[in-house]
Design a protein around this motif. Structure first.
Motif, short mmCIF file in Angstrom:
data_model
loop_
_atom_site.label_atom_id
_atom_site.label_comp_id
_atom_site.label_asym_id
_atom_site.label_seq_id
_atom_site.Cartn_x
_atom_site.Cartn_y
_atom_site.Cartn_z
N PHE A 248 0.83 -1.19 0.00
CA PHE A 248 0.00 0.00 0.00
C PHE A 248 0.87 1.25 0.00
O PHE A 248 1.91 1.30 0.65
CB PHE A 248 -0.94 0.00 1.21
CG PHE A 248 -2.08 -0.97 1.07
CD1 PHE A 248 -3.20 -0.65 0.32
CD2 PHE A 248 -2.02 -2.22 1.68
CE1 PHE A 248 -4.25 -1.54 0.19
CE2 PHE A 248 -3.07 -3.12 1.57
CZ PHE A 248 -4.19 -2.78 0.81
N HIS A 249 0.42 2.26 -0.77
CA HIS A 249 1.12 3.54 -0.91
C HIS A 249 2.54 3.33 -1.46
O HIS A 249 3.49 4.01 -1.06
CB HIS A 249 1.14 4.30 0.41
CG HIS A 249 -0.23 4.59 0.94
ND1 HIS A 249 -1.05 5.54 0.37
CD2 HIS A 249 -0.94 4.04 1.95
CE1 HIS A 249 -2.21 5.57 1.01
NE2 HIS A 249 -2.17 4.67 1.98
N SER A 250 2.65 2.40 -2.40
CA SER A 250 3.95 2.08 -2.98
C SER A 250 3.73 1.46 -4.35
O SER A 250 2.63 1.00 -4.68
CB SER A 250 4.69 1.09 -2.08
OG SER A 250 5.84 0.57 -2.74
N SER A 251 4.79 1.47 -5.16
CA SER A 251 4.78 0.73 -6.41
C SER A 251 5.74 -0.45 -6.35
O SER A 251 6.18 -0.97 -7.38
CB SER A 251 5.14 1.66 -7.59
OG SER A 251 4.05 2.54 -7.86
N GLN A 252 6.03 -0.88 -5.13
CA GLN A 252 6.83 -2.08 -4.91
C GLN A 252 5.91 -3.26 -4.64
O GLN A 252 4.94 -3.15 -3.90
CB GLN A 252 7.78 -1.88 -3.71
CG GLN A 252 8.79 -0.77 -3.88
CD GLN A 252 9.75 -1.03 -5.03
OE1 GLN A 252 10.26 -2.14 -5.18
NE2 GLN A 252 10.00 0.01 -5.82
#
Length: 435
Positions: A248-252
């Motif tokens: 969440f809140h990431s592009s990982q």
């Protein structure tokens, strides 16, 4: 034949409320800087999954549009789009928007839903559908959320087959999903990658850009090839990275789960159902939006150009020019029926603000035949009277005629003014809750 553009969005929003700006996802550029393009899409189809569906949310959303529908509507209204229809099944949500100029060319609007969760007893998984005719061509739009988890492939296949068996529509010629001229099937299909490759190896291949190797293991493409599910449909080969599962809140990627292409857009064209005419759908866009980080899924978008009839004649109702209305007075309007319009007792005429952005935005309505003023019942010119509580504020308004049989708008008046004979007077009556 004419071309129409349909823009699709599918996104599992993971029970979050809207947090991020939606312009880029919709291909519209940032606010105040409209993206330069040949033309706006004629229709937007928004399919969401895992919209928050606790009991208090469902109750409120039954009365008012849910926060997600409102968020998309607020953006699209600035480009003169109108929400035609929304259908919801717990966390599943499907909304159709069109440019205002197309409203009178939509017919036979119908919705369906199918529960597949817990053996068909629960709507946490399933499908919601909107079908309609657009300029004489039938279109079926399906948004689904199928069974999750890598090892439950057979359950996903069963979900699909249950949906296509369960959904039956009123129009005989298009009683089945696949009897329509055009079918667009979007959603969190939840198909994963076949066994034999772990999350870390998938992540490594994604970073190397070796998506083709991964797609060879895609369960959906394997099921389509074997004929077990979705074989009736076509999918453009994804060129974007798997859309699930992210931190969440990431592009990982969250490598506790194996990354997969769970979110898909498929379509079908029955190209040769009309003599001397060939229908066609050209897909011009298929991508994910990597910059959106509030969910553990990335939104996936597709855009299509479809062929529709250019000379299709629609049954219409034409309003005569509406003279100014006055607050706290009965007011009237007149309209004519074209020769092939067969009115029913349940047809109704709604009062809308001039810049309405949803067909649910009526402020008051009267049944067309029961609200008719006296006169020759055989005349094609009809007059209808509205009560003195129909509107409570001055300004520009419009009237829309809704057909009960076709579930669509047959006529729309030009804008007219509502005035007050006493500018200081404010009526205390309401015609509809919340207005």
């Amino acid at each position: 034949m004419d071309n129409l553009r349909l823009y699709m969005v599918t996104w599992n929003v993971a029970t979050r409320h809207p947090e991020e700006d939606l312009h880029e996802m919709l291909g519209l550029g940032t606010p105040g800087k409209q993206k330069m393009q040949e033309r706006l899409p004629d229709f937007y189809v928004i399919g969401l999954q895992e919209v928050k569906s606790q009991p208090q949310n469902i109750v409120m959303d039954a009365i008012f549009d849910d926060p997600w529908t409102n968020a998309y509507r607020d953006v699209l209204a600035t480009r003169d789009y109108v929400k035609v229809k929304t259908i919801r099944l717990q966390g599943l949500l499907l909304s159709l928007f069109c440019l205002r100029k197309h409203l009178l060319h939509l017919r036979d609007i119908e919705t369906q839903y199918t529960r597949t969760g817990f053996g068909g007893m629960w709507g946490n998984k399933g499908a919601v559908t909107i079908r309609l005719s657009i300029y004489g061509c039938s279109v079926c739009l399906v948004n689904c959320h199928l069974t999750p988890h890598d090892h439950l492939l057979q359950e996903r296949i069963t979900d699909y087959n249950n949906i296509i068996r369960a959904q039956i529509f009123r129009a005989k010629e298009t009683s089945n999903i696949f009897f329509h001229d055009y079918v667009f099937w979007i959603g969190d299909l939840n198909f994963r990658l076949a066994d034999g490759i772990n999350a870390e190896e998938i992540d490594r291949l994604i970073k190397k850009g070796e998506l083709t190797r991964l797609l060879e293991k895609d369960q959906l493409r394997q099921a389509m090839s074997s004929g077990e599910a979705f074989s009736e449909l076509t999918e453009q080969l994804p060129t974007f990275a798997p859309s699930y599962k992210f931190e969440f809140h990431s592009s990982q990627y969250d490598l506790k789960r194996r990354p997969s292409w769970t979110d898909r857009i498929l379509f079908k064209v029955n190209a040769n159902v009309y003599e001397n005419l060939t229908l066609q759908a050209e897909q011009v866009l298929y991508r994910s939006a990597q910059d959106y980080v509030q969910s553990d899924h990335k939104p996936v978008m597709g855009e299509f150009v479809i062929k529709v009839f250019s000379d299709y004649y629609e049954r219409v109702v034409e309003f005569l020019p509406v003279e100014p209305w006055y607050l706290d007075e009965e007011n009237s309007a007149s309209y004519t029926l074209s020769g092939d319009v067969q009115p029913t007792l349940w047809d109704w005429i709604g009062v809308f603000k001039d810049e309405f952005s949803s067909l649910d935005d009526y402020l008051c309505y009267v049944y067309a035949m029961r609200g008719a003023a006296g006169g020759n019942s055989n005349s094609r010119v009809k007059k209808v009277v509205f009560p003195d509580t129909a509107v409570r504020a001055t300004g520009p308004y419009r009237l829309l005629y809704f057909s009960h049989n076709s579930g669509s708008v047959l006529g729309m008046s030009e804008a007219f003014e509502v005035r007050s004979r006493d500018n200081g007077h404010q009526t205390q009556f309401v015609c509809r809750d919340g207005y």
